[in-house]
Enzyme design. Structure first.
Site, mmCIF file in Angstrom:
data_model
loop_
_atom_site.group_PDB
_atom_site.id
_atom_site.type_symbol
_atom_site.label_atom_id
_atom_site.label_comp_id
_atom_site.label_asym_id
_atom_site.label_seq_id
_atom_site.Cartn_x
_atom_site.Cartn_y
_atom_site.Cartn_z
ATOM 1 N N GLU A 157 0.795 -1.235 0.000
ATOM 2 C CA GLU A 157 0.000 0.000 0.000
ATOM 3 C C GLU A 157 0.824 1.281 0.000
ATOM 4 O O GLU A 157 0.593 2.174 0.806
ATOM 5 C CB GLU A 157 -0.947 -0.005 1.207
ATOM 6 C CG GLU A 157 -1.913 -1.175 1.218
ATOM 7 C CD GLU A 157 -2.798 -1.204 2.462
ATOM 8 O OE1 GLU A 157 -2.628 -0.332 3.342
ATOM 9 O OE2 GLU A 157 -3.648 -2.095 2.546
ATOM 10 N N GLU A 217 -7.262 -10.217 -0.722
ATOM 11 C CA GLU A 217 -7.917 -9.950 0.563
ATOM 12 C C GLU A 217 -9.412 -9.765 0.366
ATOM 13 O O GLU A 217 -9.996 -8.772 0.797
ATOM 14 C CB GLU A 217 -7.295 -8.705 1.225
ATOM 15 C CG GLU A 217 -5.797 -8.806 1.428
ATOM 16 C CD GLU A 217 -5.188 -7.613 2.155
ATOM 17 O OE1 GLU A 217 -5.945 -6.825 2.763
ATOM 18 O OE2 GLU A 217 -3.951 -7.469 2.125
#
Length: 397
Positions: free
Chosen positions: A161, A272
């Site tokens: 991220e 995810e």
């Protein structure tokens, strides 16, 4: 003969723990079997899921999944909470259980802005470390962690991220410590992947990111991958986090992201996945500290933001099932490009979406309810590779 009898007995015991009869165990369908010719099916776990008090979760893992991700216990604050402290307990338990049961294992994650102690970026007096020291800090950390788990995990999420919604870099953590200059962050990313390749030579190396479907963010991720490739630095795959909702992202964005990333010659993973059914977040990924404020737990907000405390209404259950079905149809259509699909949790009670972006809500984001009974979505997802034939209409007399 003896081994087959033992296997059959263990499967009957597994289905018994999950609330299924031994008769249904014989013809029960599983995710890992349904997608065995398409991609690996994974779940995120904690060390609590793998101890003796979590037998039902373990049986669910053994019957349905063939890959594992570790949720929090291999992140920097867990492994290295203080400059002179290393804590391997949770990560080691994960590796031991996964290897004992033949699971493919992901290490998550070596470098992230979140869940990283401040001493990674600041010296003993709280002053920012200079660039050279930052590079040295991350290398020593990667060396220690990758050496400890050498040969014990199959892949690492190397960086997590770091790309912004606009396609640049997020001014958090390492980026902020480096002063936010693009050229310095580029150099840092190359350094991190070089270190991972050096200290985990036989382990696959991934970049992991949320909202990759957004065209501007996808462009930033593609730039990152091409930058590494241009310098001959190994990157084996990109993880598309799928913290999605009932309505967003639009499906064409997902198709385009998978196609564009696969065109770079790297593996693509859905890393995810969960489907949020609650107000605000059912529209898609929502981040921001403002939603953590106490006012959102006041009565007038709670009734709107947490409406399903007593169970999921049938119409929302149907939406949840249809959304999972269409997402897995997309993944299956791209099965030659996708290497793995991983759920972020096992049953609804284990989902982080009960606490994010608003604390203490009752969400239904996964394929199993809190009592381990399957959602309607489960049957639809399992049927995607081999759809049931449509029932013929009855002829009128």
């Amino acid at each position: 003969m003896k081994s087959s009898m033992i296997l059959k007995a263990s499967m009957v015991a597994a289905f018994s723990l999950l609330g299924l009869s031994s008769a249904s165990a014989q013809d029960a369908r599983t995710l890992k079997d349904a997608y065995k010719d398409a991609f690996k099916i994974g779940a995120a776990v904690s060390s609590f899921d793998l101890n003796e008090r979590s037998a039902k979760t373990q049986e669910l893992l053994l019957t349905q999944f063939n890959a594992l991700s570790i949720g929090n216990e291999m992140k920097p604050e867990s492994l290295h909470p203080q400059p002179d402290v290393w804590n391997w307990r949770g990560g080691d338990a994960y590796v031991e259980w996964g290897k004992a049961h033949g699971m493919w294992l992901l290490g998550h994650t070596l470098c992230w802005h979140n869940q990283t102690p401040a001493f990674f970026w600041n010296d003993g007096n709280g002053n920012p470390k200079p660039k050279r020291e930052l590079f040295n800090t991350i290398e020593r950390y990667i060396e220690t962690v990758c050496t400890h788990y050498l040969g014990k995990v199959d892949a690492w999420d190397v960086i997590n991220e770091i790309v912004s919604e606009e396609g640049g870099y997020r001014d958090l953590g390492w980026v902020h410590a480096l002063g936010g200059k693009t050229e310095d962050v580029d150099e840092f990313i190359k350094h991190v992947f070089r270190c991972a390749a050096k200290y985990a030579p036989d382990t696959e190396l991934y970049y992991n990111e949320f909202n990759v479907w957004r065209p501007s963010k996808l462009a930033g991720v593609i730039r990152l991958v091409k930058m590494l490739q241009a310098d001959g630095i190994r990157i084996d795959g990109v993880g598309i986090q799928a913290h999605w909702g009932l309505n967003y992202p639009e499906n064409h964005y997902i198709d385009e992201a998978i196609d564009q990333l696969a065109a770079l010659g790297v593996k693509v993973m859905i890393t995810e996945i969960d489907v949020d059914v609650l107000p605000i977040s059912k529209e898609g990924q929502v981040i921001g500290k403002s939603l953590q404020e106490a006012q959102y737990q006041l009565e007038e907000f709670e009734k709107f933001l947490d409406p399903y405390k007593d169970g999921l209404p049938a119409e929302v259950e149907a939406q949840h099932a249809a959304r999972y079905q269409e997402l897995f149809q997309i993944f299956y259509n791209h099965r030659d490009q996708i290497d793995r699909v991983t759920f972020w949790g096992t049953h609804d009670g284990s989902s982080w979406k009960n606490g994010s972006p608003i604390p203490r809500r009752t969400n239904y984001a996964l394929l199993w309810n809190r009592d381990y009974t399957p959602h309607k979505a489960f049957d639809l997802v399992v049927d995607v590779p081999n759809p049931k034939p449509a029932k013929a209409a009855k002829k009128r007399k």
